[in-house]
Structure formats: C-alpha cells, structure tokens
Design a protein around this motif. Sequence first.
Motif, PDB file in Angstrom:
ATOM      1  N   LYS A 285      -7.006  42.186  -7.138  1.00 38.31           N
ATOM      2  CA  LYS A 285      -6.577  40.893  -7.414  1.00 38.31           C
ATOM      3  C   LYS A 285      -6.989  39.928  -7.406  1.00 38.31           C
ATOM      4  O   LYS A 285      -7.186  39.004  -8.072  1.00 38.31           O
ATOM      5  CB  LYS A 285      -4.659  40.865  -6.857  1.00 38.31           C
ATOM      6  N   PRO A 286      -7.175  39.346  -6.202  1.00 37.39           N
ATOM      7  CA  PRO A 286      -8.060  38.111  -5.887  1.00 37.39           C
ATOM      8  C   PRO A 286      -9.478  38.341  -6.239  1.00 37.39           C
ATOM      9  O   PRO A 286      -9.851  36.725  -6.810  1.00 37.39           O
ATOM     10  CB  PRO A 286      -8.000  37.921  -4.879  1.00 37.39           C
ATOM     11  N   PHE A 287      -9.948  39.126  -6.895  1.00 37.73           N
ATOM     12  CA  PHE A 287     -10.973  39.339  -7.183  1.00 37.73           C
ATOM     13  C   PHE A 287     -11.152  39.094  -8.687  1.00 37.73           C
ATOM     14  O   PHE A 287     -11.854  38.275  -9.897  1.00 37.73           O
ATOM     15  CB  PHE A 287     -11.778  40.350  -6.577  1.00 37.73           C
ATOM     16  N   LEU A 288     -10.658  39.162  -9.625  1.00 40.73           N
ATOM     17  CA  LEU A 288     -10.066  39.498 -10.796  1.00 40.73           C
ATOM     18  C   LEU A 288      -9.590  37.762 -11.110  1.00 40.73           C
ATOM     19  O   LEU A 288      -9.965  37.176 -12.339  1.00 40.73           O
ATOM     20  CB  LEU A 288      -9.114  40.202 -11.309  1.00 40.73           C
ATOM     21  N   GLU A 289      -8.987  37.286 -10.441  1.00 46.72           N
ATOM     22  CA  GLU A 289      -8.398  36.017 -10.330  1.00 46.72           C
ATOM     23  C   GLU A 289      -9.715  34.494 -10.004  1.00 46.72           C
ATOM     24  O   GLU A 289      -9.636  34.119 -10.389  1.00 46.72           O
ATOM     25  CB  GLU A 289      -7.624  35.508  -9.061  1.00 46.72           C
ATOM     26  N   GLN A 290     -10.758  35.375  -9.506  1.00 48.07           N
ATOM     27  CA  GLN A 290     -11.798  34.622  -9.493  1.00 48.07           C
ATOM     28  C   GLN A 290     -12.726  34.469  -9.881  1.00 48.07           C
ATOM     29  O   GLN A 290     -13.871  34.031 -10.610  1.00 48.07           O
ATOM     30  CB  GLN A 290     -12.131  34.525  -8.760  1.00 48.07           C
ATOM     31  N   PHE A 291     -12.829  35.585 -10.902  1.00 48.10           N
ATOM     32  CA  PHE A 291     -13.672  36.512 -12.184  1.00 48.10           C
ATOM     33  C   PHE A 291     -13.801  35.171 -13.183  1.00 48.10           C
ATOM     34  O   PHE A 291     -12.869  34.787 -13.683  1.00 48.10           O
ATOM     35  CB  PHE A 291     -13.179  37.502 -12.644  1.00 48.10           C
ATOM     36  N   PRO A 292     -15.266  34.898 -12.837  1.00 48.94           N
ATOM     37  CA  PRO A 292     -15.267  34.422 -14.345  1.00 48.94           C
ATOM     38  C   PRO A 292     -15.431  35.038 -16.368  1.00 48.94           C
ATOM     39  O   PRO A 292     -16.258  35.331 -16.748  1.00 48.94           O
ATOM     40  CB  PRO A 292     -16.328  32.782 -14.155  1.00 48.94           C
ATOM     41  N   PHE A 293     -14.173  35.602 -16.543  1.00 51.48           N
ATOM     42  CA  PHE A 293     -14.029  35.987 -17.453  1.00 51.48           C
ATOM     43  C   PHE A 293     -14.975  35.185 -18.841  1.00 51.48           C
ATOM     44  O   PHE A 293     -14.359  33.787 -18.560  1.00 51.48           O
ATOM     45  CB  PHE A 293     -13.058  36.225 -17.811  1.00 51.48           C
ATOM     46  N   ALA A 294     -15.297  35.449 -19.930  1.00 59.26           N
ATOM     47  CA  ALA A 294     -15.715  34.918 -20.927  1.00 59.26           C
ATOM     48  C   ALA A 294     -14.474  34.624 -21.500  1.00 59.26           C
ATOM     49  O   ALA A 294     -13.738  35.404 -21.786  1.00 59.26           O
ATOM     50  CB  ALA A 294     -17.291  35.078 -21.645  1.00 59.26           C
ATOM     51  N   ALA A 295     -14.437  33.624 -22.506  1.00 56.67           N
ATOM     52  CA  ALA A 295     -14.166  32.948 -23.778  1.00 56.67           C
ATOM     53  C   ALA A 295     -13.886  34.529 -24.755  1.00 56.67           C
ATOM     54  O   ALA A 295     -14.643  34.487 -24.727  1.00 56.67           O
ATOM     55  CB  ALA A 295     -14.810  31.974 -24.695  1.00 56.67           C
ATOM     56  N   THR A 296     -12.043  34.575 -25.145  1.00 53.59           N
ATOM     57  CA  THR A 296     -12.649  35.683 -26.146  1.00 53.59           C
ATOM     58  C   THR A 296     -12.760  35.137 -27.430  1.00 53.59           C
ATOM     59  O   THR A 296     -13.053  33.685 -27.909  1.00 53.59           O
ATOM     60  CB  THR A 296     -11.442  35.949 -26.387  1.00 53.59           C
ATOM     61  N   ARG A 297     -13.416  36.357 -29.271  1.00 55.48           N
ATOM     62  CA  ARG A 297     -14.008  35.980 -30.252  1.00 55.48           C
ATOM     63  C   ARG A 297     -11.738  35.562 -30.481  1.00 55.48           C
ATOM     64  O   ARG A 297     -10.595  36.281 -29.832  1.00 55.48           O
ATOM     65  CB  ARG A 297     -14.078  37.069 -30.716  1.00 55.48           C
TER      66      ARG A 297
END
Length: 396
Positions: A285-297
Amino acid sequence: MKSFVIRHIPKEHFQDSLSLSEFAFQYEVPKEEREKKISLLKEKECWGAYVDGKLAARMTVMDLHTWLYGKRFAMGGIASVATWPEYRRGGLVSGLLSNALQVMREQGQTLSYLHPFQFAFYRKFGWETYTETKQYEIPTSLLPKLPHQPGRIVRVGRDIELLNSIYQQYATGYNGTLDRDDAWWNNRIFNAKKGTAAVYYDASGSPSGYVHYEVKNQVCRIHELVYLHQEAWKGLWRFIADHDSMIEKVTISVPADDRMSYLLDNPRIKQETIPYFMARIVDVKPFLEQFPFAATREGLEGSLRLRVTDAHAEWNDGEFLLEISPDGHVHVEKMTEGESSAPVIACGIGTLTAMLMGYQRPTFLHEIERLQGDQESVRLLESIIPKAQTYLPDFF
C-alpha cells in the motif's frame, strides 16, 4: 527441529558473527583488520537466530535508499545471511526473513534488495530478479578508436563530494541504483576497490563523468564508469585507451542495455549478461502510494483492483483498489475481496515487484501467465507504469 529465538546480535557477539560469516562465505579477515571490520557493524542492523543461547544463524538488514524512476525510496538491504551447518534446514533463515519483513515494514522500508546465493530459494519468500549486468572483456587492440575530446581529465583521489555529484545525476536515470552517502563511498567504494578515480570535465568546464579503475598485471579493471553525455563517454574511453602501452585488456560491468559493442570497429568482444540482484516490495500500500505512475492517455483513467498473493507478509495478501486519475495520481485502498466491481489484475508479490521495478513489462508477464487479467486492464498498466532500465553498480 530445535526452537530458536530471533533478536539483535549484541556487540559482545560481533566476533562470533564475523566468524560465522567467514566460515559461510569462505573468506578470512586478517587479524589486524578484524577490529576495523567489526567497528563497521551496527547493532540495530544485525539479527541473529539463537539456539540454546548460541548464535546459530545471522542476517544484516541494512538501512539504505534507492532510486526508482527518479524518486527516492527507503530500502532494506538483506546481506550476510549465514547459518552454521549443524543448524541448517531447521527454519532459521525462514524465521530471519520473516522477521526482516516485519522490521523493514516498521521502519518504513517499502522495498528490499538482496544478492542471492540461489534465486529459487529467495523466490519462495517473495524476492524476484530485478536487474542484470553485462560484463565486457576487451582486448586493448579492440578498444574504441576515438579522437581527442575538447574537455580534460583530472585525477581527483577521494573527492566524494565531486564524484557523488556526478554519480547522483547518473544514478537517478536508472531504477534500483543506491543513493550513496559518505560512509558508503569510503567503505564500499574506496576501501573495497583499490585504484584511481579520474573525472572528465567537458568543453564547458563542467564535471560530467568519471572512471574508477585499477591497473594490475596488465589488466585495466574498471570498477565504475559514469557519464552524463556522449562527450564524457568518449573522453573517458579515450583516456582508458591511452593506457595501451601497459595493459592487454580491459574488464568492465555495465547496465544490461549498454550498446558499446555496436560502437567498436570489431564488435566481437567477450560479453556476458549475468542476473544480479533480487528485489521485493515489503509493503504494497505505501509503496503504491509513493510510486510515480505516469499520466494516462485519454480514456484510460479509471479503477483497477490489484489482487496480490503474498504468503510471507499477510498485510500484502489481498485486494487493493487503485483509483487512477489522468495525471497519474493513484489513490490506493486495501479492501475486502469482491467489495468493488472494478476490473481485476492478479499476481504474486514477486511478479508485482518485477513489473513495478521496470524489469519486466505487464504485457510480457500477462503472456507468460504470471499476471492474470483482461487485455484492457493490462493495457492500462502498460500506460501508467513508466519505462526505465534497471541497474545496480554496487554490491552488499
């Protein structure tokens, strides 16, 4: 199976701990260096499994930080896992690893790395391969033929501030590199690897690369070659090639995507790609919250249920609802199975780690049936997980 107790190894047992490591890893610390070696141990990082009051197995959980898509994550480095033969196959290492996961979670270390003696063994506990290195052996006659560059080379000794300023810019461009501090540079780089450090200053006068290397027995062993642009790469390799009168070959380890052989007049040099370190998400959970996902198309934002299987960290085992906004922000909530109707993606903790580290892509993992879900959900993951090469030039 004898019962055992897991606890910190106190300083008065550091000699026993070092003796166990020497036996398990088949090396010997000279008498005059033992006290220095022991002085580097930290009680809070050293864990032991005790049987009848005797140290039977040991492990280090190092307090480190790593770069992932240019973002700094707290990471627990597992090292020096060793057991006396008479206590092996008694569940001691399993107990130490379970304890380490709990400790790392409490310390906010959402990631963990280790160098495996056997990949299959650590896969059982959720760690998965995350990086490889490519090793070159280049005869002097086949080194790149490069002209003089407009910059200059300066030998710098142990100028940690200068070298780290270059390394930091280089390291943040990869996934899985370490954020080094002064102690790491002194103990793990300079003290552990003899040689010379030389910096390349480019045409504008900016330090833009360095090489740390040793010449011995007519072999130039490059410990590390770091560069920020192509001019620096060419300047450093020209510098190495100018050692031709005293060396027969050069050896170097580089990132797995390195394409140096393409730049050589004769690319038939010895190359070997070697699986290196393993990684594990400690706390999803905290890993995903910190993860820098890319902006979506456009049209790809929405919700996704991530169903994770983790037999050794119950806090990860279950479903997580990911609510994805167009700017790449993801809200994460652990939930009861079936609580949402959002599409489901399912995988084990090792597969999740390999995917989010950037080592393997969702499409490939789906093809080999390590990742379950519909094509639209896989397409969404492909869109929001950035692409970056994994690399680790260090060892622990």
